[in-house]
Motif scaffolding. Structure first.
Motif, PDB file in Angstrom:
ATOM      1  N   PRO A 208       0.793  -1.231   0.000  1.00 21.71           N
ATOM      2  CA  PRO A 208       0.000   0.000   0.000  1.00 21.71           C
ATOM      3  C   PRO A 208       0.830   1.287   0.000  1.00 21.71           C
ATOM      4  CG  PRO A 208       0.170  -0.812   2.228  1.00 21.71           C
ATOM      5  CD  PRO A 208       0.937  -1.786   1.366  1.00 21.71           C
ATOM      6  N   LEU A 209       2.167   1.163  -0.117  1.00 23.38           N
ATOM      7  CA  LEU A 209       2.988   2.371  -0.131  1.00 23.38           C
ATOM      8  C   LEU A 209       2.760   3.184  -1.393  1.00 23.38           C
ATOM      9  CD1 LEU A 209       4.552   0.189   1.671  1.00 23.38           C
ATOM     10  CD2 LEU A 209       6.548   1.611   1.286  1.00 23.38           C
ATOM     11  N   GLY A 210       2.557   2.486  -2.497  1.00 19.22           N
ATOM     12  CA  GLY A 210       2.385   3.150  -3.779  1.00 19.22           C
ATOM     13  C   GLY A 210       1.420   2.378  -4.651  1.00 19.22           C
ATOM     14  N   LEU A 211       1.424   2.706  -5.944  1.00 21.68           N
ATOM     15  CA  LEU A 211       0.499   2.060  -6.875  1.00 21.68           C
ATOM     16  C   LEU A 211       1.060   0.763  -7.440  1.00 21.68           C
ATOM     17  CD1 LEU A 211      -0.783   5.186  -8.862  1.00 21.68           C
ATOM     18  CD2 LEU A 211      -1.772   4.099  -6.836  1.00 21.68           C
ATOM     19  N   GLY A 212       2.364   0.555  -7.308  1.00 20.83           N
ATOM     20  CA  GLY A 212       2.971  -0.692  -7.768  1.00 20.83           C
ATOM     21  C   GLY A 212       2.892  -0.902  -9.269  1.00 20.83           C
ATOM     22  N   LEU A 213       3.015   0.183 -10.042  1.00 18.58           N
ATOM     23  CA  LEU A 213       2.882   0.092 -11.494  1.00 18.58           C
ATOM     24  C   LEU A 213       4.207  -0.296 -12.148  1.00 18.58           C
ATOM     25  CD1 LEU A 213       0.657   3.251 -12.017  1.00 18.58           C
ATOM     26  CD2 LEU A 213      -0.070   0.862 -12.065  1.00 18.58           C
ATOM     27  N   ALA A 214       4.104  -0.904 -13.323  1.00 18.77           N
ATOM     28  CA  ALA A 214       5.285  -1.397 -14.030  1.00 18.77           C
ATOM     29  C   ALA A 214       6.075  -0.245 -14.645  1.00 18.77           C
ATOM     30  CB  ALA A 214       4.858  -2.380 -15.119  1.00 18.77           C
ATOM     31  N   TYR A 215       7.387  -0.414 -14.682  1.00 19.06           N
ATOM     32  CA  TYR A 215       8.275   0.573 -15.292  1.00 19.06           C
ATOM     33  C   TYR A 215       9.507  -0.151 -15.818  1.00 19.06           C
ATOM     34  CZ  TYR A 215      10.888   0.071 -10.911  1.00 19.06           C
ATOM     35  OH  TYR A 215      11.593  -0.433  -9.843  1.00 19.06           O
ATOM     36  N   ARG A 216      10.290   0.540 -16.621  1.00 22.79           N
ATOM     37  CA  ARG A 216      11.509  -0.060 -17.159  1.00 22.79           C
ATOM     38  C   ARG A 216      12.603   0.054 -16.108  1.00 22.79           C
ATOM     39  NH1 ARG A 216      15.596   1.362 -21.037  1.00 22.79           N
ATOM     40  NH2 ARG A 216      14.687   3.417 -21.386  1.00 22.79           N
ATOM     41  N   GLU A 217      13.047  -1.069 -15.630  1.00 25.44           N
ATOM     42  CA  GLU A 217      13.990  -1.072 -14.513  1.00 25.44           C
ATOM     43  C   GLU A 217      15.393  -0.688 -14.965  1.00 25.44           C
ATOM     44  OE1 GLU A 217      13.901  -4.484 -12.032  1.00 25.44           O
ATOM     45  OE2 GLU A 217      11.714  -4.665 -12.069  1.00 25.44           O
ATOM     46  N   CYS A 218      16.109  -0.068 -14.040  1.00 25.30           N
ATOM     47  CA  CYS A 218      17.511   0.269 -14.272  1.00 25.30           C
ATOM     48  C   CYS A 218      18.185   0.399 -12.917  1.00 25.30           C
ATOM     49  CB  CYS A 218      17.655   1.556 -15.080  1.00 25.30           C
ATOM     50  SG  CYS A 218      17.182   3.037 -14.179  1.00 25.30           S
TER      51      CYS A 218
END
Length: 276
Positions: A170-180
């Motif tokens: 529940p800290l954030g929305l947990g949405l996908a992103y391009r990791e680096c």
């Protein structure tokens, strides 16, 4: 010289209590994430997270929560970014009714921030794809398009927005992103600043006299030490330290008026000085 390693060595009990404080509070959602999670559409969640992150300044957490709810009630769905845009007076009216005042340094900029977020969404109409195709560093650069999100390093509002978007619920929305490997600086909130200065590695020094880069470096190192599995957990939890809530400090509200707080022996603001 302020040193996280020295603090851990010299204050093992306090450091242990600090880790326990983080573990106890890290699942508490901040008001921006709380409002965003009530929205069903991912695009809308992202857009309102960006708006809330840009607006979050010089107001308490409950006040920002009320403002976000009031703005969304007045401008639901795609009204944040669709054309024609709301009139400035309509947006300001919501703020004035929420706070019963225009006395806010951001007041005259709220409409501009609202319009700027809307323009950003029109430039990036699929915000889920925008996130998925970008690293956090690239998102950080893009967010410079938004008014009041900051243009110079470290741009704390942009950093906070990104972590709200990508952190697990529940800290954030947990949405996908391009990791680096490279991530934006962790959010250095007022609560975290208080903690560092009053109970953390800077408690024997004058934290306020450190330059911004030194403050951020110290904070990042401390967050990593407190929560090596995910340093954002520490950054998130410490934002609630001595932060005004509905009935006193938020950390008091979350720890039964300090009686369940791991820091009660160390904090001069603790309501309960001993357990019964």
């Amino acid at each position: 010289m302020v040193s996280v390693k020295r603090f851990i060595h010299d204050e093992p009990a306090l450091f242990k209590a600090s880790k326990a404080f983080v573990a106890q509070l890290f699942r508490c959602a901040d008001p921006i994430v709380y409002v965003a999670c009530k929205l069903s559409d991912k695009n809308e969640q992202i857009a309102w997270t960006l708006l809330g992150s840009a607006l979050f300044q010089e107001r308490s957490y409950p006040e920002i929560l009320r403002l976000m709810l009031a703005l969304h009630e007045r401008f639901p769905g795609d009204k944040l970014w669709s054309l024609p845009v709301p009139k400035g007076g309509e947006i300001e009216e919501v703020v004035e009714q929420t706070f019963n005042s225009r006395n806010w340094s951001v007041f005259e900029n709220v409409a501009g921030i609202f319009w700027s977020v809307g323009l950003f969404v029109r430039h990036h109409p699929d915000l889920v794809a925008w996130m998925r195709e970008r690293t956090p560093e690239e998102m950080w650069r893009d967010l410079g398009e938004i008014y009041f999100m900051g243009r110079s390093n470290p741009r704390p509002k942009a950093c906070a927005a990104i972590y709200r978007l990508i952190a697990p619920a529940p800290l954030g929305l947990g949405l996908a992103y391009r990791e680096c490997a490279k991530m934006p600086p962790l959010p250095l909130t007022m609560g975290a600043r208080r903690f560092l200065a009053m109970l953390g590695p800077a408690k024997e020094d004058n934290f306020s006299e450190l330059d911004p880069k030194e403050k951020q470096k110290l904070a990042n190192e401390f967050f990593v030490a407190l929560a090596p599995e995910n340093p954002y957990f520490a950054a998130h939890s410490l934002q609630f330290f001595l932060e005004n809530g509905t009935n006193g400090f938020i950390c008091r509200e979350l720890t039964a008026n300090c009686s369940e707080c791991p820091l009660y022996e160390y904090c001069n603001y603790a309501e309960v000085r001993k357990r019964y």
